[in-house]
Design an enzyme around this catalytic site. Structure first.
Site, PDB file in Angstrom:
ATOM      1  N   SER A  79       7.934   8.073 118.877  1.00 58.97           N
ATOM      2  CA  SER A  79       7.256   9.180 119.556  1.00 58.97           C
ATOM      3  C   SER A  79       7.108   8.930 121.051  1.00 58.97           C
ATOM      4  O   SER A  79       7.125   7.789 121.515  1.00 58.97           O
ATOM      5  CB  SER A  79       5.863   9.401 118.960  1.00 58.97           C
ATOM      6  OG  SER A  79       5.929   9.556 117.571  1.00 58.97           O
TER       7      SER A  79
HETATM    8  N1  SAH Z   1       5.264   5.836 114.256  1.00 66.15           N
HETATM    9  C1  SAH Z   1       6.665   5.707 114.538  1.00 66.15           C
HETATM   10  C2  SAH Z   1       7.333   7.059 114.663  1.00 66.15           C
HETATM   11  C3  SAH Z   1       8.264   7.210 113.580  1.00 66.15           C
HETATM   12  S1  SAH Z   1       8.946   8.808 113.266  1.00 66.15           S
HETATM   13  C4  SAH Z   1       6.922   4.822 115.737  1.00 66.15           C
HETATM   14  O1  SAH Z   1       5.966   4.445 116.408  1.00 66.15           O
HETATM   15  O2  SAH Z   1       8.082   4.472 115.979  1.00 66.15           O
HETATM   16  C5  SAH Z   1       8.265   9.130 111.676  1.00 66.15           C
HETATM   17  C6  SAH Z   1       8.636   8.167 110.581  1.00 66.15           C
HETATM   18  O3  SAH Z   1       8.035   8.665 109.383  1.00 66.15           O
HETATM   19  C7  SAH Z   1      10.136   8.061 110.303  1.00 66.15           C
HETATM   20  O4  SAH Z   1      10.536   6.730 110.422  1.00 66.15           O
HETATM   21  C8  SAH Z   1      10.254   8.568 108.856  1.00 66.15           C
HETATM   22  O5  SAH Z   1      11.239   7.887 108.110  1.00 66.15           O
HETATM   23  C9  SAH Z   1       8.855   8.299 108.320  1.00 66.15           C
HETATM   24  N2  SAH Z   1       8.472   9.093 107.137  1.00 66.15           N
HETATM   25  C10 SAH Z   1       8.782  10.376 106.844  1.00 66.15           C
HETATM   26  N3  SAH Z   1       8.246  10.739 105.659  1.00 66.15           N
HETATM   27  C11 SAH Z   1       7.557   9.649 105.196  1.00 66.15           C
HETATM   28  C12 SAH Z   1       6.798   9.377 104.019  1.00 66.15           C
HETATM   29  N4  SAH Z   1       6.628  10.286 103.062  1.00 66.15           N
HETATM   30  N5  SAH Z   1       6.240   8.148 103.884  1.00 66.15           N
HETATM   31  C13 SAH Z   1       6.401   7.186 104.831  1.00 66.15           C
HETATM   32  N6  SAH Z   1       7.133   7.385 105.957  1.00 66.15           N
HETATM   33  C14 SAH Z   1       7.702   8.592 106.143  1.00 66.15           C
END
Ligand code: SAH
Length: 232
Positions: A79
């Site tokens: 993000s």
């Molecule tokens: N917080 C992260 C941003 C990641 S983007 C950072 O700081 O880099 C969102 C993430 O959520 C992705 O990696 C995606 O694979 C994950 N995601 C999506 N659905 C999910 C679920 N049901 N459970 C766990 N992770 C999930």
């Protein structure tokens, strides 16, 4: 004696040069965060400390401190710094907190939280991302972060309740298990909405049986996906 002085001088210069990105982080904090109203001292300090360039793929290192999200592989993104700081501020983190994050991705948001709170639990559904983040966080010395590969919809029951929850993928609704695992008086920051329409960043507050929600502003997050089985 002379050699010793030269040695010490070299050591200090070395120490000063170990983090060539410190200036970029300072600019990021001033221009992207403070200017837009993020003012929690602990949050700003955490954003100043976490080496964001070590959380992005090598080809994007030069863009790590820019004002936007970046791809991290598997169709996912790290993000925008402002969103990470804003969501961290939304949950009003305190040193004694036990926090849960859903959507580990690169591990960056987890590291920012780990700078402030006592213990972070974070769940990622894409196994290679979860494994890479686990190693990265361990290598950087974040021993107060536990990473699990699973569908975050169900939260992390064994460690519940949590003082705060941050969800970093957009869900059509707020998963009931996450509300259940939030402590009385706890706060959750979660983007809610369809992947193709407007999503809103929502602040959820729990007081006894009463759940209140507040729309913060429109956002764009990758979708919250679901695994077919209950747990991986
Ligand atoms: N917080 C992260 C941003 C990641 S983007 C950072 O700081 O880099 C969102 C993430 O959520 C992705 O990696 C995606 O694979 C994950 N995601 C999506 N659905 C999910 C679920 N049901 N459970 C766990 N992770 C999930």
């Amino acid at each position: 004696m002379k050699t010793l002085i030269i040695f010490i001088v070299c050591l200090s210069i070395g120490a000063l040069q170990t983090d060539p990105y410190a200036d970029q982080r300072e600019d990021m904090v001033d221009q992207q965060l403070k200017r837009r109203g993020v003012n929690d001292k602990e949050v700003l300090e955490a954003m100043r400390t976490v080496p964001r360039h070590l959380f992005v793929p090598e080809e994007h290192v030069g863009r790590a401190y820019r004002d936007g999200p970046l791809p991290i592989g598997y169709g996912q993104t790290i993000s925008q710094p402002y969103i990470v700081a804003y969501m961290t501020e939304m949950i009003r983190p305190k040193p004694e907190f036990k926090a849960l994050e859903i959507g580990t991705g690169s591990g960056y948001q987890a590291a920012v939280l780990a700078e402030i709170v006592d213990q972070v639990y974070t769940i990622e559904i894409v196994a290679p991302l979860g494994k890479a983040a686990k190693k990265r966080l361990a290598d950087l010395g974040y021993d107060n972060v536990a990473v699990k590969v699973a569908d975050g919809y169900y939260g992390w029951e064994e460690h519940a309740p949590f003082d705060a929850i941050i969800v970093t993928a957009a869900s059509e609704s707020i998963p009931p298990p996450l509300i259940k695992q939030l402590k009385d008086g706890g706060r959750m920051a979660i983007p809610v909405g369809s992947p193709f329409l407007t999503q809103y960043l929502i602040l959820v507050k729990k007081k006894g049986d009463e759940i209140t929600t507040h729309n913060e502003f429109p956002v764009r997050f990758v979708p919250f996906t679901r695994s077919k089985e209950k747990d991986d």
